[in-house]
Design an enzyme around this catalytic site. Structure first.
Site, PDB file in Angstrom:
ATOM      1  N   SER A 130       0.831  -1.203   0.000  1.00  0.00           N
ATOM      2  CA  SER A 130       0.000   0.000   0.000  1.00  0.00           C
ATOM      3  C   SER A 130       0.872   1.264   0.000  1.00  0.00           C
ATOM      4  CB  SER A 130      -0.901  -0.039   1.234  1.00  0.00           C
ATOM      5  OG  SER A 130      -1.891   0.955   1.147  1.00  0.00           O
TER       6      SER A 130
ATOM      7  N   GLN B 271      -0.360   5.503   6.753  1.00  0.00           N
ATOM      8  CA  GLN B 271       0.033   4.592   5.691  1.00  0.00           C
ATOM      9  C   GLN B 271       1.215   3.741   6.126  1.00  0.00           C
ATOM     10  OE1 GLN B 271      -1.556   4.091   2.642  1.00  0.00           O
ATOM     11  NE2 GLN B 271      -0.257   2.332   2.911  1.00  0.00           N
TER      12      GLN B 271
ATOM     13  N   HIS C 244       0.844   0.369   7.994  1.00  0.00           N
ATOM     14  CA  HIS C 244       0.287  -0.817   7.318  1.00  0.00           C
ATOM     15  C   HIS C 244       1.267  -1.970   7.286  1.00  0.00           C
ATOM     16  CE1 HIS C 244      -3.756  -0.449   5.848  1.00  0.00           C
ATOM     17  NE2 HIS C 244      -3.554   0.787   5.468  1.00  0.00           N
TER      18      HIS C 244
ATOM     19  N   GLU D 218      -1.386   4.951  -5.195  1.00  0.00           N
ATOM     20  CA  GLU D 218      -2.661   4.325  -4.833  1.00  0.00           C
ATOM     21  C   GLU D 218      -3.575   5.386  -4.200  1.00  0.00           C
ATOM     22  OE1 GLU D 218      -2.250   1.616  -1.600  1.00  0.00           O
ATOM     23  OE2 GLU D 218      -4.215   0.680  -1.896  1.00  0.00           O
ATOM     24  N   HIS D 219      -3.069   6.065  -3.167  1.00  0.00           N
ATOM     25  CA  HIS D 219      -3.821   7.146  -2.512  1.00  0.00           C
ATOM     26  C   HIS D 219      -3.093   8.454  -2.765  1.00  0.00           C
ATOM     27  CE1 HIS D 219      -4.493   3.513   0.046  1.00  0.00           C
ATOM     28  NE2 HIS D 219      -5.755   3.907  -0.025  1.00  0.00           N
TER      29      HIS D 219
ATOM     30  N   ASP E  97     -10.532   4.728   3.732  1.00  0.00           N
ATOM     31  CA  ASP E  97     -10.269   3.350   4.157  1.00  0.00           C
ATOM     32  C   ASP E  97     -11.499   2.715   4.794  1.00  0.00           C
ATOM     33  OD1 ASP E  97      -7.678   3.369   3.283  1.00  0.00           O
ATOM     34  OD2 ASP E  97      -6.808   3.880   5.225  1.00  0.00           O
TER      35      ASP E  97
ATOM     36  N   GLU F 275      -7.844  -9.267 -46.257  1.00  0.00           N
ATOM     37  CA  GLU F 275      -7.234 -10.066 -45.193  1.00  0.00           C
ATOM     38  C   GLU F 275      -7.097 -11.536 -45.593  1.00  0.00           C
ATOM     39  OE1 GLU F 275      -9.427  -9.295 -41.583  1.00  0.00           O
ATOM     40  OE2 GLU F 275      -9.022  -7.142 -41.667  1.00  0.00           O
TER      41      GLU F 275
ATOM     42  N   HIS G 196     -15.094 -15.800 -44.682  1.00  0.00           N
ATOM     43  CA  HIS G 196     -15.813 -14.697 -44.037  1.00  0.00           C
ATOM     44  C   HIS G 196     -16.750 -14.033 -45.030  1.00  0.00           C
ATOM     45  CE1 HIS G 196     -13.007 -15.283 -40.791  1.00  0.00           C
ATOM     46  NE2 HIS G 196     -13.501 -14.260 -40.102  1.00  0.00           N
TER      47      HIS G 196
END
Lengths: 431, 431
Positions: free
Chosen positions: B234, B256, B259, B323-324, B357, B411, B416
């Site tokens: 994190s 933070q 963690h 992340e934050h 959170d 192609e 097709h």
């Protein structure tokens, strides 16, 4: 052409297994390519082009002038076809871009919202060589453009003389291509994932490819570069009842089978008669196909399943989770609502897979190998992501502070709690 | 606490590198767990619980009665906190579910549309043990429920006596948990990915976890099971100008840092004074933190960057892709519009990461390790996918048949083309 009658649901999972390929030796080769390009950059890229593509890469990027002069040589018919496909794909893709939701207050003073952001740099891979996939340029380039991607690199292996076909140049021009990397295979993917002097490093790589390309894309993920989706051989399932037309069904199965010897072709039908006549039609139509050898090989792995009723056929399709699903049945619209796992679905007798491959407007970059259980086909979403925001007033924070206290305490994370408390430390009224 | 002044943009990419862990030996261990559970099912699962979790797993699934009786013992305060967080998260997550777009006709007779489908079976992983993440039950369970997932398995390692804490039981009850697997680590992930007699096989696995869980989730992908996002430790970045409050900034960085020892903490500021005072505050606040050892360790890898101006600070944040991201700056709303790469963004001095959170309503399951460049945080979208549909009338198909002809020919895919032509074979007016 294996035929099974009313298989029991307990056997469906096994019937839905696709052949597994061992990619171990492939992965070692890919790691070697990445490591060489990481140390030698453009020089390594040139060496791999020489050895894998058999060309002297005097230029790695296609000059703007060469793109423009190539496009000029596209015929009027080719230009009209690209224009029409472009319009259809653009209209369909842009219609699926949903407006950003409004913000919400989850408490007074606690505002929460989401904003869409384009991914900044993407690499698009266009398989090529003798028959470059013009349609894939549109299928990848249009949603990237709608998303607002800042830098798009398009990689494709050129013809042996280092040029691109006029129709390919025209399609590249249509999607506003600015950086075209004249390389294919593992070396093209690795160059975009790592970045070299000539090739900008990208954040995400999208597009189909052979097993080398797929392995190189998977490797890119391990160094922080995202990819569009896991990939496997292309596949189609047709569900047909007695209202289906065997010659159409046969043609649809063959159009999938000609893609490659590992293509997956499945027919689930409620009619013995349709089953019998479709098989006859396959034999008849195969005779005139230029790629009959490839199709024949693919048909060896094909599966024909007869069900007494439409319901188990739909359930079986959801278990199989096909890339393409054709519903050649009456009341196809009703049946379509019960489809849960499929990449792209074609309703009725006049919606062949070819329509979606080129010009109905749906994207032809779709999840294979059962991944339609969890992945969507490529779209503008593939080139965007959401960023989440929150803004709290002091009172807003105060109103949820008790909740944070209890939950942070239960998780043993006291500093999380303190980050709230410190904001009210000087107050007469503490939280 | 490394401090850098006005780093040049050419150095930002290197400054944004997170520590790399070698997972090779981990991957071998994971492969062993998968292989044992694939052959021995529940027996192997029980063996791994005994050796890795040190418990005798007399029951693998939590009986409904045990969940209910556990929840009863949650305190009124705990229930109120879970209730309030539930309401906020539900309100925010449901607000971000966009309505399905209307169908479009890309040509007369060519109708194209998209429909959202829930993923059918998902596994949610709740890290646990001494401090089970109650909040994660809500963050995963609520969007899965809103999406309409048919079968949700929630896996979490119980306490040493095989029970779950009352508050955890209450949160599980709130999200309507029906199947709770009492196991953690690699063995829980592998059991859900493969399926055993007791544990249903799932299509996708979501949720955070330690390095074993992350490695086991990555392995799941190789056997066809999707995961929510790549994961790493994190991280938070705070951008602070002179209007920031050093004690708040310090508390956010510490929340933070606590963690884990590998948490990433970055401060980018335009104020020498804020920088100096924040460092002082960190030292002061650390003294009273129960997890000071962990936080101290994490702070050794932290980065403090001083910029002359707010603009390069924002650009640096976009390069780092945190992340934050906390914007403790004046006119935070304006600044937030320039954020491209971040998981969740917190505006102003009263929006600490703790709010997101637990209880602001945004999801706390977010892309780390630079993946916010390409991934969104967890949402209802993570439990849904889009299926694309098209229905063409005969005239609709005719109108695009020329385009298909040109593109398929370019192609080299003649079958097709034939799949269209066969549908007009009997007509007087051929296409």
């Amino acid at each position: 052409m294996k035929t099974i009658r009313n298989p029991r649901p307990s056997t469906w999972s096994a019937l839905s297994q696709r052949p597994v390929k061992d990619a171990t030796s492939l992965n070692e080769q890919v790691a070697g390519v990445y490591s060489a390009i990481a140390s030698d950059g453009d020089d390594a890229l040139r060496r791999f082009i020489a050895s894998f593509e058999g060309r002297l890469a005097d230029r790695l990027l296609l000059p703007k002038k060469a793109l423009d002069s190539g496009a000029v040589n596209a015929t009027a018919k080719e230009k009209a076809a690209v224009d029409m496909a472009y319009e259809a794909i653009y209209a369909a893709q842009v219609s699926q871009v949903l407006p950003e939701p409004a913000s919400v207050f989850t408490q007074p003073g606690v505002e929460v919202w989401a904003e869409r952001r384009p991914i900044e740099k993407v690499g698009l891979y266009i398989p090529g060589g003798t028959a470059p996939l013009v349609s894939t340029v549109l299928m990848l380039g249009i949603p990237a453009r709608i998303a607002g991607v800042r830098q798009v690199i398009i990689a494709t292996p050129p013809l042996s003389d280092g040029t691109l076909s006029p129709i390919l140049c025209y399609a590249l021009q249509k999607v506003g291509a600015e950086t075209v990397l004249l390389a294919g295979g593992m070396q093209a993917i690795a160059a975009m994932a790592i970045g070299t002097t000539s090739v900008p490093k990208v954040d995400k790589i999208c597009g189909p490819g052979n097993q080398y390309v797929v392995a190189a894309k998977q490797y890119a993920q391990t160094i922080g570069v995202a990819i569009d989706m896991p990939a496997g051989p292309s596949e189609v399932m047709v569900i047909a009842d007695e209202t289906a037309e065997p010659s159409f069904v046969a043609a649809d199965l063959l159009s999938q089978a000609e893609h490659g010897t590992d293509s997956q072709v499945v027919l689930a039908t409620t009619s013995v008669d349709i089953l019998r006549r479709t098989k006859q039609e396959i034999v008849r139509q195969l005779k005139v196909l230029p790629r009959a050898d490839v199709a024949n090989q693919a048909l060896k792995n094909s599966l024909f399943v007869l069900f007494d009723d439409i319901d188990p056929a739909i359930e079986f399709a959801n278990e199989y989770a096909p890339e393409h699903l054709i519903l050649s049945v009456k009341q196809a619209r009703d049946v379509s609502r019960r489809v849960v796992n499929a990449g792209s679905v074609f309703l009725g007798n006049y919606s062949p897979e070819s329509a979606g491959d080129y010009a109905s407007g749906t994207n032809h970059t779709l999840p294979t190998n059962g991944w339609s259980r969890t992945y969507s086909g490529l779209s503008v979403d593939s080139f965007s992501k959401w960023v989440y925001f929150q803004e709290l007033s002091k009172d807003g924070l105060r109103s949820i502070s008790g909740t944070i206290d209890v939950l942070a305490t239960s998780e043993g994370l006291e500093a999380h709690n303190q980050a709230v408390k410190v904001r009210f430390a000087g107050d007469k009224r503490n939280v």
